[in-house]
Design a protein around this motif. Sequence first.
Motif, PDB file in Angstrom:
ATOM      1  N   TYR A   6     -41.794  52.714 -61.961  1.00  0.00           N
ATOM      2  CA  TYR A   6     -41.868  51.474 -62.310  1.00  0.00           C
ATOM      3  C   TYR A   6     -42.696  51.643 -63.503  1.00  0.00           C
ATOM      4  N   PHE A   7     -42.385  50.890 -64.737  1.00  0.00           N
ATOM      5  CA  PHE A   7     -43.306  51.142 -66.209  1.00  0.00           C
ATOM      6  C   PHE A   7     -43.542  50.016 -66.739  1.00  0.00           C
ATOM      7  N   ASP A  28     -34.750  55.850 -60.419  1.00  0.00           N
ATOM      8  CA  ASP A  28     -34.475  54.411 -60.752  1.00  0.00           C
ATOM      9  C   ASP A  28     -35.620  53.741 -61.586  1.00  0.00           C
ATOM     10  N   ARG A  29     -35.291  53.269 -62.749  1.00  0.00           N
ATOM     11  CA  ARG A  29     -36.561  52.929 -63.741  1.00  0.00           C
ATOM     12  C   ARG A  29     -36.549  51.275 -63.741  1.00  0.00           C
ATOM     13  N   ILE A  30     -37.732  50.855 -63.474  1.00  0.00           N
ATOM     14  CA  ILE A  30     -37.862  49.491 -63.361  1.00  0.00           C
ATOM     15  C   ILE A  30     -39.096  48.853 -64.180  1.00  0.00           C
TER      16      ILE A  30
ATOM     17  N   ALA B  86     -31.523  45.469 -54.499  1.00  0.00           N
ATOM     18  CA  ALA B  86     -32.126  44.818 -55.694  1.00  0.00           C
ATOM     19  C   ALA B  86     -33.564  45.380 -55.533  1.00  0.00           C
ATOM     20  N   ASN B  87     -34.064  45.781 -56.838  1.00  0.00           N
ATOM     21  CA  ASN B  87     -35.338  46.475 -57.069  1.00  0.00           C
ATOM     22  C   ASN B  87     -36.444  45.551 -57.951  1.00  0.00           C
ATOM     23  N   ARG B  88     -35.896  44.471 -58.175  1.00  0.00           N
ATOM     24  CA  ARG B  88     -37.028  43.488 -58.780  1.00  0.00           C
ATOM     25  C   ARG B  88     -36.165  42.049 -58.643  1.00  0.00           C
ATOM     26  N   LEU B 112     -31.795  45.214 -60.986  1.00  0.00           N
ATOM     27  CA  LEU B 112     -32.635  43.991 -61.310  1.00  0.00           C
ATOM     28  C   LEU B 112     -31.611  42.853 -60.739  1.00  0.00           C
ATOM     29  N   LEU B 113     -32.066  41.831 -60.068  1.00  0.00           N
ATOM     30  CA  LEU B 113     -31.379  40.682 -59.621  1.00  0.00           C
ATOM     31  C   LEU B 113     -32.118  39.441 -59.909  1.00  0.00           C
ATOM     32  N   GLN B 114     -31.462  38.679 -60.862  1.00  0.00           N
ATOM     33  CA  GLN B 114     -31.875  37.239 -61.155  1.00  0.00           C
ATOM     34  C   GLN B 114     -31.397  36.329 -60.104  1.00  0.00           C
ATOM     35  N   THR B 115     -32.127  35.290 -59.580  1.00  0.00           N
ATOM     36  CA  THR B 115     -31.605  34.569 -58.797  1.00  0.00           C
ATOM     37  C   THR B 115     -31.418  32.858 -59.754  1.00  0.00           C
ATOM     38  N   LEU B 116     -30.331  32.414 -59.678  1.00  0.00           N
ATOM     39  CA  LEU B 116     -30.154  31.204 -60.537  1.00  0.00           C
ATOM     40  C   LEU B 116     -29.861  29.966 -59.733  1.00  0.00           C
ATOM     41  N   ASP B 117     -30.077  28.716 -60.334  1.00  0.00           N
ATOM     42  CA  ASP B 117     -29.944  27.633 -59.552  1.00  0.00           C
ATOM     43  C   ASP B 117     -28.127  27.220 -59.668  1.00  0.00           C
TER      44      ASP B 117
END
Lengths: 333, 268
Positions: A6-7, A28-30, B86-88, B112-117
Amino acid sequence: MISTIYFEEQVADHPRTLHLFEKFSLADRIPCTHYKEVFNPSGQNFRIQKKKPALILAGNSGKKVHPVPATYGIGGRRNFYFSHMLNCLYDCRYCFLQGMYPSAHYLLFVNYEDFYEEIEKVAMQTPTEPSWFFSGYDCDSLALESLSGFAVSALSIFQDHPTAQLELRTKSLNTQVLEKHPPLSNVVTAFSFTPQEISVQLEQNVPSVSSRIKAMRSLAEKGWKLGIRLDPVIDCHQFTERYASLISQIFGEIPGDAVHSVSLGPFRLPHPFFKRMEKLYPSEPLFAGNLEKRGRSVSYEPEIENQRIETCRKLLLKEIPSEKLFLCQPLED
Amino acid sequence: MNFIVALQAEARPLIDKFKLQKSTDFKTFRIFHNTKHRLIVSGIGQIQAAAATGFLLGLLKDKTEALLNVGLAGHGKLAMGTPFLANRLEYKDEDSVYFPPPVLKLATDYSLLQTLDSPEYEYPKPVGYDMEAHAIYSVASKSITREMIQVLKIVSDNPSHPLDQFDAERAVELISAQTPLIEKISEQMESLSNEIINDQDLQALVEEIQSMHRFTQTETHQIERDIQRAACLGLEANDILSLARSSANGKSTISSLRREIKKIGILA
C-alpha cells in the motif's frame, strides 16, 4: 516476501518508494490517501495479518522524536525514541505491538530525512550533553534493513553528530550494515534475549540465542559497542538455571569491554493492550499464567517480579560493573 | 463459510458445486446451505446487497465466520473470464474506502473495484466495476473481522466486450469456470477462521459448568476465561469439571479454579 504494497499517493514518487516498487516488482500496489485508511480501521485481526503482512509506505508528517519515560534509559539524562517503522518481522508473544496496533502490516515512513532533521534539532538543544535516540521501540532496528536501508542511512547521519547517541535494538542477525561500516562510538547495537527455552516458546521466527551471540561477537571484534537487553524478563520453570545459563553463555563469548550496557525490565503491559493480546491468543500459556493487574498495567505479582529481577541482577553483577546495569522500571503502578 | 451473490445465475454453479439445499425457513432472501456453507442471493444493487448482508449477519454464530462475495464485474483492463480479488473498494467519491486485507495465498489477479449505482459502459479506468461489493463490505465489516470478508469478481465485460445485455447462461459459465478457485479461497478462509474461532469443546465445557451453578454477569465472563486459562495451562477437562462439581456455588468454583491455576500458571 512482500506481496502487497500500500502506498500513500503523496509518496508515490519518493525515491525509497520507487526503490521498493522495483525491489518487490511482483507485489500488488494499492494506492491510499493516508496510511491510516489501511492501518487504523477497527475490526482487523492482528494474528491473521501477521501470517502475511503487507508493506505500507507513508510519510510521517507529525512529531517524529518523542521523549522516553524517565524510568527508562541506559545512563543518559536526555532520552528520546523515534519510529521510522511500525511492526516487526518477528512474532514475539509478549510484544506490546500486538496490543497497540490494529494492524500487523509493516508501516514504513519513507521520509527518513525529516526524522534526521528533527533528531539533529533535538541533539543541538544541548550541544555539550549527549542525547540518546532509541530506534527499536516500535520495530526491530535491523531485521528489515534489507528492505528499509534505514540503519545504513542513519549511520551516515550519526557519524556527523557525536553527541547524538543511537541505540539500534534488535534480535536479528542482519548486521552486515554494521560489519561493513567503521565502528561509531555513539552507536550501541543492543540485542534482546530470553533464555533459549523461552525463546522457542514465545519468539517465533527469531534466530537462536547462540546465533545472536555469534553475531554480537562478530560486531565486538569489529569494534562496535554492544548492549544486552533482558527485557522482558519472563518467569518460567527453572528460572535461575535458565537465566544463569543465558548470562554465562553471553559473557562467555562477548568481551566485557565491548558491552556498553545491560538493561533489565520486568514483563509488563498496559492493561488494554493485555486484554487485546489475550483475546487474540486465548490459548497462550503466557497470558493464562500468574499475572495480575497493577494500576494500569498487567505484570507478575510483585513478589515474583522482584525475586526474578533480583536474581538476574545478581547474576549480571558477577559479569559487569554496576554502572553498566540499568533497570527499566514500569512507569505506572 | 458464507457466500453472497447478486443473482440466481451467479448462485447456480456454487449451489451445484457445494450441493447446497434451499432453505425453507426464510422468505425475505433466497438462502441455500449445507452443513459447512451458506449462500444468500441478494438481488442487484447496493440497497439489496446491504439488506442481504445484514440479514446474513443475523444468521452467523460468530464474527470470525468467513464471507465471500462472488459475482460478475466489468473491468477496464482485464480480459473476459479473468477472476480477481478486490484489493480496494470504492463508491463514487465517498471517503469510505475499504481495503480487504490481503491474507489469502493465491496466484490470482488483484484489482481495485468501484461500486456503482448503474452499469458501467465506458470503463474509464483500468479497474473493476460492480454494483454491490462496497455495500456488502461496508455492512459486513461492522460485524465480521475484516480479513474474513473478501470479494471475488469474474470479468464479464470490458472495453473489447462491452456489456449490452445480461445473459444468465453466460454468467453461469463464467462462474462455473472459477469454482475450483472459489473452493480454494473458501478453504483458505475457513482455515483462517478456524484459527481464531472459539474452541467448540471448550465452549461446551464452559456451558456445562455455567449450568451447574448460578453466576452473576461478571462471574459468567470470569469463569469462561478461567476455564480457558486452566485448559491451556494443561488442566484436563475432567479435572475442571470435578472442581466445579465439588464447589458449593459459582463464586467458589471460580476461587477453586484460580487456586489450581496459581499452582500451574508458570511457563514451562
